[in-house]
Scaffold this motif. Structure first.
Motif, mmCIF file in Angstrom:
data_model
loop_
_atom_site.group_PDB
_atom_site.id
_atom_site.type_symbol
_atom_site.label_atom_id
_atom_site.label_comp_id
_atom_site.label_asym_id
_atom_site.label_seq_id
_atom_site.Cartn_x
_atom_site.Cartn_y
_atom_site.Cartn_z
ATOM 1 N N ILE A 1 -21.882 -43.758 -12.224
ATOM 2 C CA ILE A 1 -20.685 -44.420 -11.730
ATOM 3 C C ILE A 1 -19.538 -44.281 -12.712
ATOM 4 O O ILE A 1 -18.389 -44.173 -12.338
ATOM 5 N N ASP A 2 -19.908 -44.220 -13.993
ATOM 6 C CA ASP A 2 -18.863 -44.040 -15.004
ATOM 7 C C ASP A 2 -18.147 -42.717 -14.814
ATOM 8 O O ASP A 2 -16.918 -42.641 -14.899
ATOM 9 N N VAL A 3 -18.923 -41.709 -14.573
ATOM 10 C CA VAL A 3 -18.321 -40.384 -14.406
ATOM 11 C C VAL A 3 -17.448 -40.367 -13.156
ATOM 12 O O VAL A 3 -16.343 -39.813 -13.156
ATOM 13 N N LEU A 4 -17.949 -40.973 -12.100
ATOM 14 C CA LEU A 4 -17.154 -41.020 -10.876
ATOM 15 C C LEU A 4 -15.840 -41.727 -11.109
ATOM 16 O O LEU A 4 -14.774 -41.283 -10.677
ATOM 17 N N ASN A 5 -15.915 -42.824 -11.816
ATOM 18 C CA ASN A 5 -14.696 -43.578 -12.103
ATOM 19 C C ASN A 5 -13.706 -42.731 -12.873
ATOM 20 O O ASN A 5 -12.500 -42.791 -12.646
ATOM 21 N N LEU A 6 -14.253 -41.927 -13.771
ATOM 22 C CA LEU A 6 -13.402 -41.054 -14.551
ATOM 23 C C LEU A 6 -12.657 -40.079 -13.652
ATOM 24 O O LEU A 6 -11.456 -39.831 -13.807
ATOM 25 N N LEU A 7 -13.382 -39.517 -12.681
ATOM 26 C CA LEU A 7 -12.730 -38.613 -11.734
ATOM 27 C C LEU A 7 -11.596 -39.332 -11.009
ATOM 28 O O LEU A 7 -10.521 -38.760 -10.792
ATOM 29 N N GLY A 8 -11.882 -40.563 -10.679
ATOM 30 C CA GLY A 8 -10.856 -41.355 -10.012
ATOM 31 C C GLY A 8 -9.606 -41.454 -10.872
ATOM 32 O O GLY A 8 -8.478 -41.307 -10.385
ATOM 33 N N ASP A 9 -9.815 -41.642 -12.166
ATOM 34 C CA ASP A 9 -8.670 -41.754 -13.065
ATOM 35 C C ASP A 9 -7.888 -40.442 -13.111
ATOM 36 O O ASP A 9 -6.662 -40.425 -13.146
ATOM 37 N N LEU A 10 -8.619 -39.364 -13.136
ATOM 38 C CA LEU A 10 -7.951 -38.060 -13.198
ATOM 39 C C LEU A 10 -7.116 -37.814 -11.948
ATOM 40 O O LEU A 10 -6.005 -37.300 -12.007
ATOM 41 N N LYS A 11 -7.700 -38.187 -10.866
ATOM 42 C CA LYS A 11 -6.978 -38.029 -9.611
ATOM 43 C C LYS A 11 -5.659 -38.803 -9.675
ATOM 44 O O LYS A 11 -4.610 -38.307 -9.269
ATOM 45 N N ALA A 12 -5.734 -39.947 -10.277
ATOM 46 C CA ALA A 12 -4.520 -40.743 -10.405
ATOM 47 C C ALA A 12 -3.493 -40.004 -11.245
ATOM 48 O O ALA A 12 -2.295 -40.196 -11.092
ATOM 49 N N ARG A 13 -3.961 -39.132 -12.130
ATOM 50 C CA ARG A 13 -3.015 -38.370 -12.950
ATOM 51 C C ARG A 13 -2.456 -37.161 -12.220
ATOM 52 O O ARG A 13 -1.765 -36.340 -12.819
ATOM 53 N N GLY A 14 -2.840 -36.991 -10.982
ATOM 54 C CA GLY A 14 -2.231 -35.930 -10.188
ATOM 55 C C GLY A 14 -3.064 -34.666 -10.083
ATOM 56 O O GLY A 14 -2.609 -33.646 -9.590
ATOM 57 N N LEU A 15 -4.273 -34.699 -10.560
ATOM 58 C CA LEU A 15 -5.126 -33.525 -10.448
ATOM 59 C C LEU A 15 -5.681 -33.418 -9.036
ATOM 60 O O LEU A 15 -6.006 -34.421 -8.411
ATOM 61 N N GLY A 16 -5.804 -32.173 -8.598
ATOM 62 C CA GLY A 16 -6.537 -31.977 -7.364
ATOM 63 C C GLY A 16 -7.998 -31.748 -7.724
ATOM 64 O O GLY A 16 -8.291 -31.070 -8.702
#
Ligand code: ATP
Ligand code: ATP
Ligand code: MG
Ligand code: MG
Lengths: 316, 550, 305, 331, 303
Positions: free
Chosen positions: C187-202
């Motif tokens: 879940i930690d890793v998933l959350n991290l992806l979520g954060d990246l997405k917030a930074r505008g990454l596709g």
């Protein structure tokens, strides 16, 4: 009481000392019970499974007893275990994909195996066919080589073979991890079906997927760093876990419908302790939000409610 | 009873007591029995099956009338040979003068080895059944005598329809000859002959060959031959077996011609051939210095453990001792003398100017010579090492190299070498063969058989030709010419004689006795099966053998 | 930002390569900045193949992949490839196999430096690495200089993401990055992806675990045998799966609060085999994507398998 | 299966072509003139007649033609089964020479290879995982494989042949024997065959035994073995399965090693004066006998290829894994 | 003659690496020091190597120089006796050891390099490159190496030991290529390879800097087998007289002893040491190899 494990401790001998992979494990299993054995990687699930049937050369039985159907299992003695294997205790291994001799036709392998255990093959052959059919395989597979079967098929063949002599206890170690969801389901359901039909009396179903184990197991035991953390009925474990580890584990599982945007789930910070020289006391202490002084002492794996055991001072 | 060697005594085997086992000539499976192809007919084809008109016995120095009864130079250019009476081919046909004429007529094919006879022979005709007459353009007596004993006569009635290819490129299976043995059998590793009961010499000369069977075994290695000899499986070995001197000394059943060093008769001279087209080998003084630097004794005692003898400075074989002019040798000969070598060098202007321990040419060019011998010829390789060491000791920088034999042959023929060891010419009826080998002119692009050093000296070549045209019985004239040759030869040292290679021959007395030796009462013939040696009387050895224990 | 048009990949298999295996067939999809698209499907459905094609590790047999308007196939040569990888990076399924076991784990950073930031000073580089590590919430002291086996799967996976962050990436292909992880670290890793997405990454998020796909993604693409059978906003696809295959897949997912029996019952209730695409006029068993709702397509290819 | 074989045959055909072409080429690149080498053995020293003969024989052997023509001729006559005439053993046809030598080589090679393979595998499997055997008998195996063929051959020849006098040490049968179908001859034949066979056998045996030991240890560690043991299968069964699987790589090993074994046989033949291909090749080489060399080489290449092919086919039959791979994809 | 391929094939089952270097080194060392096979094998090889390296320094004259009496049995002055010509057998032996090791090193090294390059390339590049390289490998594999070597040896006019090694190396690599190819194929599917590509690495540095280090122990074992194999092949060539034409080697000594009748003359001191030397070196190398296998492969370790 079909299986009764008492204070079992099994260590791995390594160069740098013993790895205490199982350190004081006690639990029992009733007739007809499927117990899911869950826990993080390295928590000792496979070690427990192996201890009940065949220890490898590196494993050392340190303490504890195992009784099966009232008789003591000589787990530490490889030779004396032989009569129990297959007849009383059997195994669907983690490596089911490669458990079959690649150069023997499956039928022949089964025949030779069964005969070598002093059982008349002709007697079990019809049953073999029936059970294969039950798991959705036809007689043809007996004429095939393992490589000609898909992963799921091999998995099912191994299940049938392992349970052919109606063992009292079946240990199924991560049998579904390598399969995709639909096959996973089929295999898991077939195993439960085996219990229902009485091919096996009881079963230890090892997995790290709580959601899966909950589907077929009657009870779940959660292990942590070589020790049982909690054991209770599946429903209880999912809905009312008492051990903080179990609780955190379950709350970190996303479910269909839960989204990152909606509800951000939280993992468990930290890592389990190394088992080479584990710290005294509760092994979850370092990661536990509830930890307090008493946790420096190993909490007993105590029955906190009827049929509900937990190893936590705060479990009450 | 697995020692097998002699094979089954009774059924299925040749009786040991009547069978002679020989080895040392044949290096591959018997492949042809064609006497014309004198480089590779199966051992015994000539001598056992086909026979020449004469034999030449080099030990006695005389010609033995063989198929011929007598010969005569009717005049300077006409030669007549008379055959014996009653000689028959093994198929029962008589052997006649037509056969003799036919044999020489075969030389009209260019691919026949003696085709060069027609360069100076004019005609050959049968005068009658037993007499053949030859007319010469130039009577090369020495060479003709060589031909009369070395070339076997073939049956005209079987060969007359043969094409050139059949004559010079056929296996001639089931050979029909006139000799003491008949072809019996062969396989990959052996050739078997059976005695010819109707051999002409039984009646004509009261001579019979002793062994009923001769089995000639194909060589594989010296090591195997030694084993066979030790085990008594071979009676006569014509291999160079290092250390055989110790065996001869220690094993009473193994003997050779002499009881002491050199044990073996001499068969040919090994020469050190300098390439006289290259500097500094074109300088007689340098060649002489090189010759003096070589310690032949070291070679003789080292690799050869005294199985050979150092050669005479003239290079002539012991059999030609009579032709060596002792005074000349005394005056101009050389021997191992490092000081002498050094002083010759110094006088001729070869000095070590750059201080590397080796002399340079008078022009100051460094000298760096390579002595080549074929790789795998271990005795020669050891000898080459010694020669290089010796030469270096007097300041001549020679290093040895061991190229593959075929490669060496190429280099030698093309004159692309500095120094090479060679022993091409064998024992024969006349020293002329040696001088022909040393001085033959003109030098061609490719020198395949003679004068590898490309030494050009018209005078010597003229003398050699003069010798060729000297009648063989005029020994005085021969000696005179040879002295003239030696006078120049010893001063020029175009080619440096090293040692006499032995007629390698060791025999087991376990099954056969009365082998040739230098003992008074023993036969004095060449104990060998080498190709072209039967014509030198080696076949007579067989007539003297006696089963052991008799 | 990333566009796949009719992308197809065919492998030659068998002796002499005589047989064809269609791993991916005519896939269309797009990823926008700040969007997580999950590719979901059974094993062998072609998910990784798509990911690898996007990463240029394999070349498509047909179709076009464009990244920021440029055809990816046109990226040729070492330099251009490097530039491409500066923008597009991937993280793979098995964190243990992503690290060369004979080197320390931070070598993955070293490689980036050697290829992209040769000129950066050691201090500047360290700062940069630490920043990236901070983003993935790793303590440099805990991970630098360690061998892969000394780190947990979650740590390794985060290292890989940090590695990608060292470059100026716009697009991340995350191929089953959590399936090997324990539930608690997942879940930690998933959350991290979520954060990246917030930074505008596709993010192209590849998974076979539907619940995880649901947790993080904006758009869900269901693959079956190399074909897109359903595609739409995640919420819609999961709430109202249109394709029978999607529905069956969903019902097989073990869930904590629903048993398989309950899921089956729900499935039966929903009309098991009916395809809304066919209902909307698609040719049964053979129709391509049919739009059910805005952005929600369903394809039906049963007849062509 | 058919496709697989077709592919294999194609590979073999190409290999054959390349190998034989290389062999055609190499001797011709070597220094040395076969005709001159041949004639220089003769007694005639006359330069002029020598030159004439050389020209004549060069033409006879077709060596006067341009190289490409010779190469073409080579393939066309090969197609007719004609390997030419030997230079060294002139005028024997190469085929004939080879045909009489090959039986001897095969008589050594086949039994030594097959028996050592079978015995070595059995022994290796037997020794594996038995500490005692592993530490005592296997070193012997290592020493055996590490022994140069000819050294062992010579030691045997001297020990058992000369010193003990039990066996003859040279030739295919007694030099006094006349071949025939009778007991004395056959026993003679066998007693001559035994030592070369034994020395080949021993060296190869050591190799196979060790290979098997190493392989089977891995197999006994494999998961299917663990599974069987977990189900209480007796050791015998587990070992039998492991053995079968371990034999498969050994089979490939056999194919890979064939060239080596052939080489060993050639050396052994030389030591025991066994009239096989060994001495022929060596002498053909020394005499620059291109044709015999090509022929012998061809025989060996064809032999090795055939053996490889047989191994390939056997492999396919006994190992189901290869079969599925051939069909392209797993079920 | 050829290295024991089987040992390497067995080792193919080896998990590509059993842990990271620092732990692996420590552990390997631990097991290495307790592995009798490795210790004995390594010890013998080491001792012989040391002899070959050091002893020639104490030999005053070259190995082929006639220094003493002829054909003398071992004595205090000539430890291994003398040859027929009075060469010191001990001097020849120690020089021979040196060249035998040299042949092994050159032959084994070249075979290893060629085999690895071919294997890596075929395994990593795949496709047509793989097919072509496979074909070449097959051709070289079925070419009877010794026969080719015999021909090649004869081709060279003067043959040195290094050159002999070169030729041996050029003919004995195919099985290495096969094995390395198989290993590369399996390693190339590892994700770290893809990751390296994503980091902009070029193909050759991926192969040599990423894949190869993972096979280091395996490659090392391969090299050892090739080393031993090269020595044996060289001995075979020497024995039939196609050995180096300069210098000494153990095979050449054997050849000389045999051609000069050492057996008939009972000169065992001339004949036995070289044969024994070769057997000891190669045998110990093989034993060492099995020991190494046990050290590197955790599955085979015994506690
Ligand atoms: N052969 C071994 N030698 C030393 N330690 C071992 C060995 N096998 C397992 N262990 C250790 O024992 C502990 C328990 O391992 P086990 O395999 O039982 O875990 P598990 O719960 O089955 O994990 P997973 O979910 O990964 O299968 C781990 O810490 C592991 O590192
Ligand atoms: N290199 C290849 N050669 C041949 N077939 C391949 C290759 N790579 C993949 N495939 C095949 O392509 C199909 C799609 O593979 P892919 O790896 O994309 O599936 P996936 O959906 O990622 O599965 P998984 O969930 O198991 O990772 C599979 O049938 C696979 O067997
Ligand atoms: Mg486990
Ligand atoms: Mg995938």
């Amino acid at each position: 009481m079909s299986l009764d494990v008492n204070d079992l401790a099994v260590y791995y001998r390594t160069l740098r000392g013993d790895v205490r992979a199982l350190d004081g494990v006690s639990f029992s299993l009733a007739d007809g019970e499927i117990m899911g054995l869950a826990g993080e990687s390295g928590s000792g699930k496979s070690t427990l499974g192996k201890s009940l049937i065949r220890m490898d050369a590196r494993m050392r039985h340190v303490a504890g007893t195992v009784r099966l159907d009232g008789a003591e299992l000589p787990v530490a003695d490889d030779a004396r275990m032989v009569p129990f294997r297959f007849h009383q205790v059997s195994l669907v291994p983690q490596y089911a994909m490669s458990a079959l001799n690649p150069t023997r036709r499956i039928g022949r392998m089964v025949r030779e195996l069964v005969r070598s255990r002093g059982v008349d093959y002709a007697g079990v052959h019809p049953e073999l066919l029936r059970r294969l059919e039950l798991v959705g395989l036809d007689e043809q597979v007996l004429r095939r080589y393992p490589i000609e079967l898909s992963g799921g098929m091999k998995q099912r063949v191994v299940m049938v073979v392992s349970t052919l002599l109606n063992p009292s206890l079946l240990i199924a170690d991560e049998v579904t991890s390598a399969l995709d969801v639909s096959t996973q389901r089929a295999v898991a359901e077939a195993l439960a079906g085996f219990r229902d039909r009485g091919f096996v009396k009881s079963m230890v179903f090892v997995t790290h997927d709580l959601a899966l184990v909950h589907q077929i197991a009657d009870t779940i035991m959660v292990m942590y760093a070589g020790r049982p953390a909690e054991k209770a009925s599946s429903r209880t474990i999912i809905e009312a876990p008492r051990h903080p580890y179990t609780r955190m584990l379950i709350s970190s599982l996303p479910e269909v419908g839960v989204t990152f945007a909606g509800k951000r789930l939280q993992g468990i910070p930290g890592r389990p302790p190394g088992l080479l020289d584990p710290p005294p006391g509760c092994r979850f202490r370092d990661r536990c939000p509830l930890a307090f002084d008493k946790c420096a002492e190993q909490p007993p794996f105590a029955e906190v409610a009827p049929g509900h055991w937990a190893a936590c001072w705060k479990a009450e | 009873g697995c020692t097998g060697g002699g094979g089954g005594e009774g059924e299925g085997g040749y009786p040991r007591a009547q069978t002679l086992y020989t080895t040392g000539t044949q290096w591959g499976p018997p492949a042809n029995w064609n006497p014309i192809m004198n480089w590779e007919y199966t051992t015994g084809t000539v001598g056992y099956v086909y026979e020449p008109l004469f034999l030449y016995d080099p030990l006695a120095g005389e010609y033995i009338p063989w198929l011929a009864e007598s010969e005569e130079w009717v005049d300077e250019d006409t030669y007549e040979v008379t055959l014996r009476e009653g000689v028959e081919w093994s198929d029962g046909e008589p052997l006649t003068a037509q056969d003799v004429v036919f044999t020489y007529e075969l030389g009209r094919f260019e691919s026949v080895p003696y085709s060069n006879v027609w360069d100076w022979l004019e005609s050959a005709e049968a005068v009658d059944e037993r007499t053949a007459r030859f007319e010469f353009e130039t009577p090369r007596y020495q060479e003709w005598a060589y031909f009369t004993y070395s070339n076997p006569i073939v049956p005209r009635h079987l060969w007359q329809d043969r094409t050139e290819e059949e004559v010079t490129a056929s296996a001639n299976e089931n050979p029909v000859g006139s000799g003491p043995y008949l072809y019996e059998d062969h396989s990959e590793d052996r050739q078997v002959y059976r005695r010819n009961p109707d051999w002409w010499a039984v009646e004509a000369l009261d001579m019979r060959v002793a062994p009923e069977y001769i089995v000639d075994i194909v060589n594989t290695s010296n090591e195997v031959t030694q084993r066979l000899l030790t085990q008594g499986e071979v009676d006569l070995s014509n291999n160079f077996l290092p250390g055989i001197n110790q065996t001869i000394e220690g094993n009473p059943t193994i003997t050779s011609y002499f009881e002491e060093p050199p044990y073996m008769l001499a068969a040919n001279t090994a020469w050190l051939v300098p390439n006289t087209t290259r500097e500094p080998m074109d300088d007689p003084e340098f060649r002489r210095a090189l010759a003096s630097s070589i310690d032949l004794q070291q070679i003789v005692e080292g690799p050869y453990s005294n199985l050979v003898e150092p050669a005479d400075p003239t290079g002539l074989l012991p059999a030609w001792q009579d032709y060596v002019d002792a005074d000349l040798v005394e005056e101009h000969g050389f021997s191992h003398d490092p000081q002498e070598a050094e002083s010759i060098l110094a006088e001729a202007g070869y000095e070590d100017t750059d201080g590397d321990g080796f002399v340079e040419t008078p022009d100051g060019d460094p000298i760096d010579l390579t002595l080549i011998v074929p790789s795998g010829w271990s005795d020669w390789m050891e000898a080459a090492r010694i020669i290089s060491e010796n030469a270096q000791a007097v300041g001549i920088n020679v290093t040895e190299e061991f190229p593959d034999q075929a490669a060496l042959t190429d280099q030698r023929a093309a004159g692309e070498f500095d120094l090479v060891i060679n022993n091409e010419r064998q024992l024969s009826n006349t020293p002329w063969t040696y001088y022909d080998y040393m001085f033959r002119l003109p030098v061609q692009d490719s020198q395949n058989t003679v004068n590898f050093g490309r030494y050009e000296n018209e005078e010597l070549w003229d003398l050699t030709q003069e010798l060729a045209e000297t009648p063989v019985d005029d020994t005085e004239a021969m000696r005179a010419t040879i002295s003239e040759i030696q006078e120049i030869q010893l001063q020029e040292t175009p080619i440096i004689p090293l040692w006499y290679n032995g007629l390698w021959s060791q025999y087991s007395t376990q099954h056969w006795g009365n082998w040739p030796s230098d003992a008074e009462d023993a036969p004095h013939y060449l104990p060998t099966t080498w190709r072209n040696y039967n014509q030198l009387g080696a076949v007579l050895t067989l007539t003297e053998l006696e089963p052991a224990g008799r | 930002m990333l566009d796949l048009r009719q992308v197809t990949k065919t492998y030659r298999v068998g002796a002499f390569g005589g047989e064809r295996l269609h791993a991916v067939r005519g896939v269309d999809l797009a990823v926008a900045p700040g969007e997580v698209v999950s590719l979901i499907g059974e094993s062998g459905s072609g998910k990784s193949t798509i990911g690898k094609m996007v990463l240029r590790l394999i070349a498509p047999s047909a179709g076009a992949i464009t990244f920021e308007g440029r055809d990816v196939a046109a990226v040729r040569g070492h330099r251009a490839t490097k530039e491409y990888y500066r923008r597009v990076q991937g993280v793979f399924q098995d964190p243990f196999s992503c690290f060369n076991p004979v080197f320390t784990a931070d070598r993955v950073f070293g490689l980036i430096r050697a290829e992209y930031h040769r000129s950066a000073s050691a201090a500047a580089w360290r700062a940069r690495v630490e920043e990236a590590l901070a983003t993935v919430r790793l303590d440099p002291a805990q991970v630098m200089g360690k061998y892969p086996h000394q780190l947990s799967g979650g740590q390794l996976q985060r290292l890989l993401i940090a590695r990608a962050l060292l470059l100026d990436i716009r697009m991340l292909v995350a191929d089953e990055i959590i399936s090997m992880l324990d539930a608690s670290t997942r879940i930690d890793v998933l959350n991290l992806l979520g954060d990246l997405k917030a930074r505008g990454l596709g993010i192209l998020f590849i998974t076979h675990d539907l619940s995880l796909g649901n947790y993080i993604s904006d758009t869900a693409v269901i693959l079956r045998r190399g074909r897109v059978v359903e595609k739409g906003p995640t919420g819609e696809v999961f709430a109202a799966p249109a394709h029978p295959y999607t529905r069956r897949l969903l019902s097989s997912v073990p869930q904590l609060h629903t048993t398989w029996e309950q899921a089956d019952a729900a499935l039966r209730a929903g009309g098991e085999r009916a395809c809304p695409g066919c209902a909307r006029g698609g040719q049964p068993g053979a129709h391509g994507p049919v739009e059910l709702a805005p952005g929600h397509h369903v394809g039906c290819f049963t007849a062509q398998d | 299966m058919r496709r697989y074989l077709a592919r294999k045959i194609l590979i073999y055909a190409l290999t054959f072509f390349v190998a034989v072409s290389i062999n055609w080429l190499i001797p011709r690149l070597m220094p040395g003139d076969p005709i001159r080498t041949m004639l220089s053995r003769g007694a005639s020293g006359d330069e002029a007649s020598m030159e004439r003969m050389r020209a004549y024989y060069e033409q006879t052997f077709g060596l006067d033609e341009p190289a490409w023509q010779q190469y073409l001729n080579f393939w066309t006559s090969l197609a007719r089964g004609d390997l030419g005439i030997s230079v060294w053993l002139f005028p024997q046809p190469v085929t004939e020479i080879l045909l009489s030598a090959v039986p001897y080589t095969l008589a050594l090679l086949l039994p030594a290879t097959l028996l050592s393979w079978v015995a070595g595998n059995r022994f290796g499997a037997f020794a594996a995982r038995s500490k005692w055997l592993d530490n005592t008998l296997l070193p012997l195996g290592y020493v055996l494989t590490a022994t140069p063929y000819m050294w062992l051959g010579i030691l045997l020849a001297w020990g058992l042949g000369i010193v003990a006098g039990w066996f003859p040490t040279a030739g295919p049968y007694g030099f006094g024997s006349i071949p025939g179908w009778n007991w004395p001859f056959i026993s003679d034949l066998v007693s001559h065959w035994f030592l070369p066979f034994a020395s080949l056998f021993l060296v190869a045996f050591g190799g196979w035994a060790i290979g098997m030991r190493n392989m089977i240890i891995y197999e006994l560690e494999a998961e299917y073995s663990t599974y069987l043991e977990a189900l209480g299968a007796p050791r015998r069964l587990v070992r039998r399965y492991a053995f079968r699987n371990a034999v498969l790589p050994q089979l490939t090993g056999l194919a890979v090693q064939l060239g080596t074994i052939v080489a060993g046989a050639l050396l052994t033949e030389i030591v025991f004066a066994y009239p096989g291909l060994g001495n022929l090749i060596l002498e053909a080489l020394n005499n620059r006998d291109f044709f015999l060399l090509q022929g012998a080489f061809l025989f060996i290449v064809v032999g090795v290829l055939i053996a490889n092919f047989i191994v390939d086919v056997i492999y396919v039959v006994v190992d189901p894994r290869t079969r599925t791979q051939m069909q392209g994809s797993a079920a | 003659m050829e290295p024991d391929v089987r040992a390497v094939q067995a080792a193919e089952g080896l998990p590509a690496q059993a842990g990271p270097p620092e732990r692996r080194l420590g552990e390997s060392l631990h097991f290495a020091l307790r592995n009798p096979k490795l210790l004995i094998g390594g010890g013998v090889v080491g001792a012989l190597l040391l002899t070959g390296l050091v002893a020639p320094l104490f030999v005053q004259e070259g190995p082929n120089v006639y220094v003493g009496p002829q054909a003398q049995a071992p004595s205090a002055q000539y430890w291994l006796g003398t040859t027929n010509f009075g060469q010191d057998v001990f001097a020849q032996f120690v020089f021979g050891l040196r060249s035998t090791f040299l042949v092994g090193l050159v032959g084994g090294g070249i075979a290893a390099v060629v085999g690895m390059v071919v294997g890596f390339t075929a395994g990593y590049r795949g496709g047509l490159v793989d097919e072509v390289l496979n074909m070449i490998t097959n051709v070289v594999l079925v070419l009877p190496a010794l026969v080719v070597l015999i021909i090649a040896a004869a081709y060279l006019q003067a043959r040195g030991i290094a050159l002999q090694g070169l030729f041996i190396g050029l003919t004995s690599w195919p099985w290495v290529a096969r094995a390395v190819r198989a290993q590369t194929l399996s390693l190339a599917t590892r994700d770290f390879v893809d990751l390296a590509r994503l980091s902009g690495r070029r193909a050759h540095s991926i192969v040599f800097r990423e894949i190869a280090p993972n096979m280091s122990s395996y490659l090392f074992m391969t090299f050892i087998l090739l080393f031993g194999g090269a020595i044996l092949i060289a001995a075979g060539l020497d024995f039939i007289g196609l050995g180096p034409t300069e210098g000494v080697s153990l095979g050449l000594m054997m050849h000389n002893a045999v051609t000069w009748g050492a057996l008939q003359l009972g000169m065992w001191w001339w004949f036995v040491p070289p044969g024994l030397g070769i057997t000891a070196i190669v045998g110990s190398l093989y034993i060492m190899n099995v020991g190494l296998d046990e050290v590197f492969n955790p599955k085979l370790r015994e506690l």
